[in-house]
Enzyme design. Sequence first.
Site, PDB file in Angstrom:
ATOM      1  N   GLY A 237       0.638  -1.255   0.174  1.00 24.46           N
ATOM      2  CA  GLY A 237       0.066   0.126   0.113  1.00 24.46           C
ATOM      3  C   GLY A 237       0.752   1.347   0.029  1.00 24.46           C
ATOM      4  O   GLY A 237       0.363   2.237  -0.033  1.00 24.46           O
TER       5      GLY A 237
ATOM      6  N   ASP B 298       3.163   4.207  -1.256  1.00 26.83           N
ATOM      7  CA  ASP B 298       3.095   4.918  -2.679  1.00 26.83           C
ATOM      8  C   ASP B 298       4.476   5.071  -3.088  1.00 26.83           C
ATOM      9  O   ASP B 298       5.012   4.696  -4.057  1.00 26.83           O
ATOM     10  CB  ASP B 298       2.389   6.338  -2.595  1.00 26.83           C
TER      11      ASP B 298
ATOM     12  N   ASP C 126      14.095   9.929  -8.991  1.00 32.58           N
ATOM     13  CA  ASP C 126      14.604   9.759  -8.166  1.00 32.58           C
ATOM     14  C   ASP C 126      16.141  10.936  -7.960  1.00 32.58           C
ATOM     15  O   ASP C 126      16.807  10.295  -7.037  1.00 32.58           O
ATOM     16  CB  ASP C 126      15.630   8.562  -8.798  1.00 32.58           C
TER      17      ASP C 126
ATOM     18  N   HIS D  25      21.841  12.078 -20.678  1.00 31.15           N
ATOM     19  CA  HIS D  25      20.885  10.942 -19.853  1.00 31.15           C
ATOM     20  C   HIS D  25      19.434  11.200 -20.772  1.00 31.15           C
ATOM     21  O   HIS D  25      19.435  11.779 -21.961  1.00 31.15           O
ATOM     22  CB  HIS D  25      20.742  11.536 -18.365  1.00 31.15           C
TER      23      HIS D  25
ATOM     24  N   ASP E 170      27.556   7.265 -10.846  1.00 35.80           N
ATOM     25  CA  ASP E 170      26.312   6.318 -11.238  1.00 35.80           C
ATOM     26  C   ASP E 170      26.718   4.729 -11.383  1.00 35.80           C
ATOM     27  O   ASP E 170      27.358   4.437 -12.349  1.00 35.80           O
ATOM     28  CB  ASP E 170      25.586   6.788 -12.422  1.00 35.80           C
TER      29      ASP E 170
ATOM     30  N   SER F  93       8.789  11.306 -17.559  1.00 34.99           N
ATOM     31  CA  SER F  93      10.048  12.055 -17.482  1.00 34.99           C
ATOM     32  C   SER F  93      11.233  11.597 -18.445  1.00 34.99           C
ATOM     33  O   SER F  93      12.246  12.184 -18.674  1.00 34.99           O
ATOM     34  CB  SER F  93      10.589  12.533 -16.281  1.00 34.99           C
TER      35      SER F  93
ATOM     36  N   HIS G 209      21.444   4.888 -18.520  1.00 34.28           N
ATOM     37  CA  HIS G 209      22.868   4.964 -17.596  1.00 34.28           C
ATOM     38  C   HIS G 209      23.976   4.093 -18.431  1.00 34.28           C
ATOM     39  O   HIS G 209      23.601   3.294 -19.283  1.00 34.28           O
ATOM     40  CB  HIS G 209      22.628   4.210 -16.428  1.00 34.28           C
TER      41      HIS G 209
ATOM     42  N   HIS H 206      24.452   5.271  -6.414  1.00 34.58           N
ATOM     43  CA  HIS H 206      23.323   4.785  -7.023  1.00 34.58           C
ATOM     44  C   HIS H 206      23.107   3.540  -7.615  1.00 34.58           C
ATOM     45  O   HIS H 206      23.408   2.996  -8.837  1.00 34.58           O
ATOM     46  CB  HIS H 206      23.128   6.096  -8.479  1.00 34.58           C
TER      47      HIS H 206
ATOM     48  N   ASP I 111       2.190   7.297   2.217  1.00 35.24           N
ATOM     49  CA  ASP I 111       1.036   6.561   1.797  1.00 35.24           C
ATOM     50  C   ASP I 111       0.228   7.645   1.709  1.00 35.24           C
ATOM     51  O   ASP I 111      -0.510   7.974   2.970  1.00 35.24           O
ATOM     52  CB  ASP I 111       0.658   5.363   2.882  1.00 35.24           C
TER      53      ASP I 111
END
Length: 555
Positions: free
Chosen positions: A49, A51, A78, A142, A196, A234, A368, A390, A443
């Site tokens: 439950g 989010d 992120d 990216h 990364d 995005s 990436h 990351h 949540d």
Amino acid sequence: MTIKKVKAIKIIPLGGVDENGKNLYIVEIDEDIFILDAGLKFPEDELLGIDVVIPDFKYLEENKDRVKAIFLSHGHEDAIGALPYLLQKVKAPVYGTELTIALAKSAMKALPKLRFRNFHVVDEESVLSFKKIDVSFFRTTHTIPDSVGIVLQTSEGAVVYTGDFKFDQSAAVGYQANLSHIAEVGEKGVLALLSDSSEAEHPGSTASDHLINEDIRHAFRSAEGRVVVACVASNFIRLQQVLDASFAVKRKVAIVGKELEQVVSIGKKLNKLLIDDELLVSLKTANKLPDHEVTIIETGNLGEPIKSLQQMANGHHPQVNIKEGDTVYITTTSSPALETVMSKTLDMLYRAGAKVLTMNSNLFISGHGSQEDLKLMMNLLKPTYFIPVHGEYRLLIAHAKLAKEVGIPQSNTFVISKGDVVEYKNNKMSVGNRVYAGNTLIDGLGVGDVGNIVLRDRKLLSEDGIFIVVVTLNRRSKTIVSGPEIISRGFVYVRESEDLIEQSSKVITTIVEKNLADPEFEWAKLKQDIRDKLNRYLFEQTKRRPMILPIIMEI
């Protein structure tokens, strides 16, 4: 300006290591704190439950007067998703490129009562001067334009954070990395590199995004009905390719999903998405056009398109449902954790009569860098110390091995966990103390109010259901006035388990009468006895352990 001598530098991840997403890295320059990114991650299946998940900001709250600035590397969730929640706790100026700041402002709608205006737009020409450091930026490639690496220039050398990146020699304008600038940073001297690690296990180089262009256009040319594109909101480069393909084959485009609408609006306004004025139409208009003239781009909550696609396939989506003859193009790649979900989604789409296309499996398309990209970044920057970030632990280890291959001593590479403090002092870097670092679960409108106990209860309810016992007592006469009444949900089907319910009622009656006869009667003891003995009885009969909830009333 001449940068003042620094006594100590600390690097502390509050997120982004041992996990995918939730990037937040602290760099402490003596008494000053600088924050690199403030991202979220999507929950695993066991977080029932929930989010989204963001870092716990306890350490930053305790030191909020020392926070001098927040720097954002790019506009994905992120990197910016936790920013509104961070700014509730810590007030500091936020710096990012034009698109990143526009998306960060849009993200603030998650907390409509938050009033924050201290945003500043920078580019790779910007140099910001603080008490003991200068901060500059370099362009990276990216899946979203205006992505940058961040350079904190100190008297001991630079601390560099790459953000998310890859190298693409055929990158479109607006997505191109500035290799000469990156090399220039390396020539000046890099003390520590945070890089990364998302694709550190993948050999070779990540394929150029332009290679997928022809696949997309071919799919659009050969589709006989509507084309429904599932896309992360995005992922600007994929959005642009879909828009271009639609324009090339004379299809009108309808956008489905509030977040996607906002992203497209921002991208168009800032010229980060190049869209013909007549290309976009409303869904109402699209429904009046012939199917072969329509493209629908959809995404779900927080840019996640797969759950929304499942609703469309099942006929439960409030706006668009999949029908016979549709071509569904899934332009997102699933993480290992979502492979099962993706398989089920494909099955649903086929049952709905759609033709399903996914990204070309012969090409490794990602935002990436793969191993050769990561090595190139290290060779350009030539850091003295290396900290892979990351990525899950195995990815950090894989990246550390690559560092050794390019000549960075193993003793100078630090694979760290959330809360670890890497400190540079007296010309040496080492891992020292730890600070508190955890997760905050969101949540609905609740931020951090769901913890381990609530999650445990949700897990129990999902596994064996709930068994509610309602009894009304008269303590004076030491009798049961009403009940026991038993309500069961998710445990057994009551109508087919009458014997079990009847025997359970007898067990409860015995427990209650025994407790009423006790001169030292206690409500808490009665409830605990019901839980313990009824739990034992139900397990003996069913080998299940439902959550038992006694409700005892008195008249």
